[in-house]
Design a protein around this motif. Sequence first.
Motif, PDB file in Angstrom:
ATOM      1  N   THR A  88      80.632  62.434  42.594  1.00 41.98           N
ATOM      2  CA  THR A  88      81.302  63.296  43.794  1.00 41.98           C
ATOM      3  C   THR A  88      81.658  64.743  42.994  1.00 41.98           C
ATOM      4  O   THR A  88      82.138  65.820  43.938  1.00 41.98           O
ATOM      5  CB  THR A  88      82.411  62.871  44.533  1.00 41.98           C
ATOM      6  N   SER A  89      81.464  64.823  41.746  1.00 40.16           N
ATOM      7  CA  SER A  89      81.740  66.193  41.122  1.00 40.16           C
ATOM      8  C   SER A  89      81.167  67.348  41.573  1.00 40.16           C
ATOM      9  O   SER A  89      79.859  67.299  41.669  1.00 40.16           O
ATOM     10  CB  SER A  89      81.707  66.021  39.447  1.00 40.16           C
ATOM     11  N   PRO A  90      81.976  68.484  41.884  1.00 37.79           N
ATOM     12  CA  PRO A  90      81.322  69.713  42.364  1.00 37.79           C
ATOM     13  C   PRO A  90      80.351  70.354  41.262  1.00 37.79           C
ATOM     14  O   PRO A  90      79.309  70.863  41.397  1.00 37.79           O
ATOM     15  CB  PRO A  90      82.179  70.597  42.625  1.00 37.79           C
ATOM     16  N   LEU A  91      80.470  70.059  39.937  1.00 38.08           N
ATOM     17  CA  LEU A  91      79.551  70.137  39.043  1.00 38.08           C
ATOM     18  C   LEU A  91      78.098  69.761  39.137  1.00 38.08           C
ATOM     19  O   LEU A  91      77.007  70.453  39.062  1.00 38.08           O
ATOM     20  CB  LEU A  91      79.830  69.889  37.750  1.00 38.08           C
ATOM     21  N   ALA A  92      78.129  68.564  39.870  1.00 35.78           N
ATOM     22  CA  ALA A  92      76.486  68.046  40.151  1.00 35.78           C
ATOM     23  C   ALA A  92      76.228  68.112  41.464  1.00 35.78           C
ATOM     24  O   ALA A  92      74.895  68.399  41.999  1.00 35.78           O
ATOM     25  CB  ALA A  92      76.761  66.667  39.764  1.00 35.78           C
ATOM     26  N   SER A 124      63.785  56.240  29.944  1.00 35.09           N
ATOM     27  CA  SER A 124      63.597  55.100  30.683  1.00 35.09           C
ATOM     28  C   SER A 124      64.970  54.081  30.362  1.00 35.09           C
ATOM     29  O   SER A 124      65.172  53.297  31.083  1.00 35.09           O
ATOM     30  CB  SER A 124      62.385  54.391  30.480  1.00 35.09           C
ATOM     31  N   SER A 125      65.397  54.491  29.081  1.00 39.61           N
ATOM     32  CA  SER A 125      66.522  53.431  28.686  1.00 39.61           C
ATOM     33  C   SER A 125      67.939  53.869  29.300  1.00 39.61           C
ATOM     34  O   SER A 125      68.739  53.329  29.248  1.00 39.61           O
ATOM     35  CB  SER A 125      66.654  53.681  27.200  1.00 39.61           C
ATOM     36  N   ILE A 126      67.720  55.123  29.879  1.00 40.96           N
ATOM     37  CA  ILE A 126      69.135  55.606  30.732  1.00 40.96           C
ATOM     38  C   ILE A 126      68.976  55.269  32.396  1.00 40.96           C
ATOM     39  O   ILE A 126      67.775  55.665  32.994  1.00 40.96           O
ATOM     40  CB  ILE A 126      69.157  57.069  30.650  1.00 40.96           C
ATOM     41  N   THR A 127      70.019  54.696  32.926  1.00 38.59           N
ATOM     42  CA  THR A 127      70.179  54.608  34.237  1.00 38.59           C
ATOM     43  C   THR A 127      70.335  55.940  35.028  1.00 38.59           C
ATOM     44  O   THR A 127      71.314  56.740  34.525  1.00 38.59           O
ATOM     45  CB  THR A 127      71.329  53.841  34.672  1.00 38.59           C
ATOM     46  N   LYS A 128      69.615  56.272  36.062  1.00 43.33           N
ATOM     47  CA  LYS A 128      69.592  57.495  36.640  1.00 43.33           C
ATOM     48  C   LYS A 128      70.559  57.229  38.238  1.00 43.33           C
ATOM     49  O   LYS A 128      69.986  56.329  38.793  1.00 43.33           O
ATOM     50  CB  LYS A 128      68.418  58.139  36.991  1.00 43.33           C
ATOM     51  N   VAL A 129      71.346  57.955  38.308  1.00 43.82           N
ATOM     52  CA  VAL A 129      72.019  58.134  39.774  1.00 43.82           C
ATOM     53  C   VAL A 129      71.955  59.514  40.222  1.00 43.82           C
ATOM     54  O   VAL A 129      72.067  60.538  39.266  1.00 43.82           O
ATOM     55  CB  VAL A 129      73.158  57.334  39.836  1.00 43.82           C
ATOM     56  N   LYS A 130      71.858  59.686  41.502  1.00 40.02           N
ATOM     57  CA  LYS A 130      71.993  61.031  42.103  1.00 40.02           C
ATOM     58  C   LYS A 130      73.397  61.265  42.482  1.00 40.02           C
ATOM     59  O   LYS A 130      74.256  60.538  42.829  1.00 40.02           O
ATOM     60  CB  LYS A 130      71.234  61.464  43.395  1.00 40.02           C
ATOM     61  N   ALA A 131      73.923  62.610  42.193  1.00 35.31           N
ATOM     62  CA  ALA A 131      75.235  62.872  42.804  1.00 35.31           C
ATOM     63  C   ALA A 131      75.152  62.970  44.331  1.00 35.31           C
ATOM     64  O   ALA A 131      74.108  62.827  44.867  1.00 35.31           O
ATOM     65  CB  ALA A 131      75.507  64.620  42.308  1.00 35.31           C
ATOM     66  N   MET A 132      76.352  62.653  44.709  1.00 35.45           N
ATOM     67  CA  MET A 132      76.432  62.702  46.385  1.00 35.45           C
ATOM     68  C   MET A 132      75.872  64.011  46.974  1.00 35.45           C
ATOM     69  O   MET A 132      76.279  64.921  46.462  1.00 35.45           O
ATOM     70  CB  MET A 132      77.924  62.343  46.723  1.00 35.45           C
ATOM     71  N   ARG A 133      75.418  63.828  47.889  1.00 38.99           N
ATOM     72  CA  ARG A 133      74.973  64.896  48.896  1.00 38.99           C
ATOM     73  C   ARG A 133      76.091  65.634  49.408  1.00 38.99           C
ATOM     74  O   ARG A 133      77.054  64.946  49.957  1.00 38.99           O
ATOM     75  CB  ARG A 133      74.071  64.518  49.931  1.00 38.99           C
ATOM     76  N   SER A 134      76.115  66.980  49.571  1.00 43.09           N
ATOM     77  CA  SER A 134      77.300  67.762  50.110  1.00 43.09           C
ATOM     78  C   SER A 134      77.055  67.502  51.883  1.00 43.09           C
ATOM     79  O   SER A 134      78.173  67.468  52.527  1.00 43.09           O
ATOM     80  CB  SER A 134      77.301  69.088  49.632  1.00 43.09           C
ATOM     81  N   LYS A 135      75.883  67.351  52.203  1.00 44.73           N
ATOM     82  CA  LYS A 135      75.992  67.347  53.729  1.00 44.73           C
ATOM     83  C   LYS A 135      75.362  65.909  54.114  1.00 44.73           C
ATOM     84  O   LYS A 135      74.506  65.276  53.390  1.00 44.73           O
ATOM     85  CB  LYS A 135      75.037  68.288  54.297  1.00 44.73           C
ATOM     86  N   ARG A 136      75.683  65.349  55.259  1.00 43.12           N
ATOM     87  CA  ARG A 136      75.085  64.028  55.463  1.00 43.12           C
ATOM     88  C   ARG A 136      73.820  64.598  56.269  1.00 43.12           C
ATOM     89  O   ARG A 136      73.631  65.366  56.757  1.00 43.12           O
ATOM     90  CB  ARG A 136      76.085  63.505  56.540  1.00 43.12           C
ATOM     91  N   ASN A 137      72.755  63.446  56.235  1.00 43.03           N
ATOM     92  CA  ASN A 137      71.610  63.622  57.049  1.00 43.03           C
ATOM     93  C   ASN A 137      71.843  63.362  58.476  1.00 43.03           C
ATOM     94  O   ASN A 137      72.307  61.966  58.727  1.00 43.03           O
ATOM     95  CB  ASN A 137      70.645  62.500  56.569  1.00 43.03           C
ATOM     96  N   ASP A 138      72.105  64.209  59.323  1.00 43.94           N
ATOM     97  CA  ASP A 138      72.179  63.933  60.720  1.00 43.94           C
ATOM     98  C   ASP A 138      70.934  63.899  61.499  1.00 43.94           C
ATOM     99  O   ASP A 138      69.998  64.429  61.218  1.00 43.94           O
ATOM    100  CB  ASP A 138      73.240  64.912  61.436  1.00 43.94           C
TER     101      ASP A 138
END
Length: 138
Positions: A88-92, A124-138
């Motif tokens: 949730t960091s604004p950096l990402a 491939s040895s590192i887990t990847k996750v995306k930062a949270m989106r700023s806007k919801r998909n409406d």
Amino acid sequence: MNEHTTNYTNTFIEVAEDCPVSEAQIPPEKNEKTLANLQHDQIVKNPYKYSSDDIIFTCYTIKNDISKSEEQEERNKFFSKGQPCLRTSPLAKRYGFGIHHNSEGKVAIFPVESKDYQTFLNDSSITKVKAMRSKRND
């Protein structure tokens, strides 16, 4: 210790899908340091020194003017319930930095346009996750 943690290990937080920049930006300073400024300063000056919990809690103590003598008790209270992680960091989310957590859970940031960022994405040895989106998909 029934502490909730925000720490990851061997994980790379990619910038959010709706991140508005294609090159990382240092968060602009306002009258008072923002969460983004505090996180950026702490991580850039100390790569792989602090865990996510350390960074999130230190920013909380600064924002809430918590004294050194109160820190341990406040940290116990703070982590007695779940806290938002660096996804949730604004950096990402806003400023274009990927956040890498090493095998010890210590954190460093990398600009989205950097070779290091691409290296993490392709590892491939590192887990990847995306930062949270700023806007919801409406």
